[in-house]
Design a protein around this motif. Structure first.
Motif, PDB file in Angstrom:
ATOM      1  N   ARG A 142      28.836  60.213  21.916  1.00  0.00           N
ATOM      2  CA  ARG A 142      30.247  60.600  21.953  1.00  0.00           C
ATOM      3  C   ARG A 142      30.393  62.049  22.421  1.00  0.00           C
ATOM      4  O   ARG A 142      31.276  62.363  23.235  1.00  0.00           O
ATOM      5  CB  ARG A 142      30.876  60.403  20.574  1.00  0.00           C
ATOM      6  CG  ARG A 142      32.304  60.944  20.428  1.00  0.00           C
ATOM      7  CD  ARG A 142      33.270  60.433  21.497  1.00  0.00           C
ATOM      8  NE  ARG A 142      33.515  59.020  21.412  1.00  0.00           N
ATOM      9  CZ  ARG A 142      34.512  58.472  20.726  1.00  0.00           C
ATOM     10  NH1 ARG A 142      35.352  59.235  20.040  1.00  0.00           N
ATOM     11  NH2 ARG A 142      34.673  57.169  20.717  1.00  0.00           N
TER      12      ARG A 142
ATOM     13  N   ARG B  10      34.224  53.760  23.593  1.00  0.00           N
ATOM     14  CA  ARG B  10      35.564  53.216  23.767  1.00  0.00           C
ATOM     15  C   ARG B  10      36.611  54.139  23.157  1.00  0.00           C
ATOM     16  O   ARG B  10      36.301  55.007  22.350  1.00  0.00           O
ATOM     17  CB  ARG B  10      35.669  51.817  23.144  1.00  0.00           C
ATOM     18  CG  ARG B  10      34.804  50.791  23.836  1.00  0.00           C
ATOM     19  CD  ARG B  10      35.041  49.395  23.308  1.00  0.00           C
ATOM     20  NE  ARG B  10      34.214  48.416  24.012  1.00  0.00           N
ATOM     21  CZ  ARG B  10      34.200  47.119  23.738  1.00  0.00           C
ATOM     22  NH1 ARG B  10      34.976  46.637  22.763  1.00  0.00           N
ATOM     23  NH2 ARG B  10      33.419  46.297  24.426  1.00  0.00           N
TER      24      ARG B  10
ATOM     25  N   ASP C   2      37.951  51.437  19.641  1.00  0.00           N
ATOM     26  CA  ASP C   2      36.749  52.157  19.220  1.00  0.00           C
ATOM     27  C   ASP C   2      36.314  51.782  17.818  1.00  0.00           C
ATOM     28  O   ASP C   2      35.138  51.891  17.483  1.00  0.00           O
ATOM     29  CB  ASP C   2      36.974  53.669  19.319  1.00  0.00           C
ATOM     30  CG  ASP C   2      38.162  54.143  18.491  1.00  0.00           C
ATOM     31  OD1 ASP C   2      39.079  53.327  18.233  1.00  0.00           O
ATOM     32  OD2 ASP C   2      38.190  55.324  18.111  1.00  0.00           O
TER      33      ASP C   2
END
Length: 244
Positions: free
Chosen positions: A53, A109, A114
Motif C-alpha cells: 500500500r 483496491r 478494499d
C-alpha cells in the motif's frame, strides 16, 4: 442472497463495506486479513500488505520518500476506519465490530472494494456508550497500524495521531453535509458529538481544534503532503506556508 449494506453505505464509498460470502476464497482474490498488515519483522520491516500500500501511494503521488507515502497511506486508511464506525453510529445508533483478524483488506483496491467482511458483522455491545463503541471499533485498527507505521517507516507517532484526527474530521464533514442534505439534522448533530468525544481523549486529545457548525478542524501537526511533488498545504494544516 447478498447481505444488506451497513447503515451509512449510501453516504459514500468510504462509508461502505463489502459484505456477504462472495465467490471463492478471499486470498485467491488478493485479500489478506487486515491484521496481517499491522505486523513488522523483528528488524522493523513492514509486512508485505502494508509495504504494497505504501509503495502504491508513493507511485501515485510520485514521491521517493517512503516516510511521506506512509504518512498519507495511514491517513487514508484512518479515514476509512472512522467512516465505518461513525456512519452507522450516527445514522442507526449501532457500531459494528470489525475485528482485524476477520476483516479482509486488498491493498491494491480502493473503497469500497478494499475491505470485505465475508458475512454480516456483529453489532458491538452496550458498555461504554455509543462514543466508546466508536472509539473501540476504530482503535482496534488504528493502534496496531500506528505502531507498524511508526516502527517501519520512522514517522512521528504524534504526526500520525494528527493524521487520524484529520481523517476523523474529514469523515465528519462528509457525513454532516450528507445528513443535512437528506433532512437528518439530528444524525448530523450526533455525528459531531461523537467526533468531538474522540478528540477529547487520548490519543487524539491536543491534536487540533474542532469547531462547528459546520465542522471545521485545525490540526497541530503536518501530514507531510507539502513534500509531494506539486503538493501544498492541506486546509487544516498547522503550517501557514510550506517549508522552503
Amino acid at each position: 442472497m447478498a447481505d444488506p449494506p451497513l447503515p451509512g453505505s449510501e453516504v459514500g464509498p468510504f462509508f461502505a463495506l463489502r459484505t456477504g460470502p462472495g465467490a471463492g476464497d478471499p486470498r485467491e482474490q488478493g485479500y489478506v486479513p487486515v491484521g496481517a498488515a499491522y505486523r513488522t519483522t523483528p528488524e522493523g520491516v513492514a509486512a508485505p500488505p502494508l509495504r504494497a500500500r505504501v509503495e502504491a501511494v508513493a507511485a501515485t503521488l510520485r514521491t521517493d520518500e517512503p516516510r511521506v507515502a506512509a504518512s498519507l497511506a495511514f491517513q487514508g486508511f484512518a479515514a476509512r476506519v472512522w467512516s465505518l464506525a461513525l456512519g452507522p453510529a450516527a445514522l442507526s445508533g449501532r457500531v459494528y465490530n470489525l475485528r482485524p483478524d476477520r476483516l479482509w483488506w486488498h491493498p491494491g483496491r480502493t473503497a469500497p472494494d478494499d475491505l470485505w467482511w465475508p458475512g454480516t458483522p456483529s453489532v458491538m455491545g452496550e458498555p461504554g456508550g455509543l462514543a466508546g463503541q466508536v472509539g473501540d471499533a476504530a482503535y482496534a485498527q488504528l493502534l496496531p497500524l500506528h505502531a507498524a507505521v511508526t516502527r517501519a517507516y520512522r514517522v512521528s507517532g504524534r504526526l500520525l495521531w494528527g493524521n487520524a484526527a484529520s481523517a476523523l474530521a474529514g469523515s465528519l464533514r462528509v457525513l454532516h453535509d450528507w445528513c443535512h442534505a437528506h433532512g437528518l439534522p439530528e444524525a448530523a448533530e450526533r455525528a459531531t458529538e461523537l467526533a468531538r468525544a474522540q478528540l477529547a481523549h487520548p490519543p487524539l486529545r491536543d491534536t487540533g481544534t474542532l469547531t462547528s457548525p459546520p465542522p471545521a478542524f485545525r490540526r497541530r501537526t503536518c501530514c507531510l503532503y507539502y513534500r509531494v511533488p506539486g503538493g501544498g498545504l492541506c486546509g487544516d494544516c498547522v503550517l501557514r506556508r510550506a517549508p522552503g
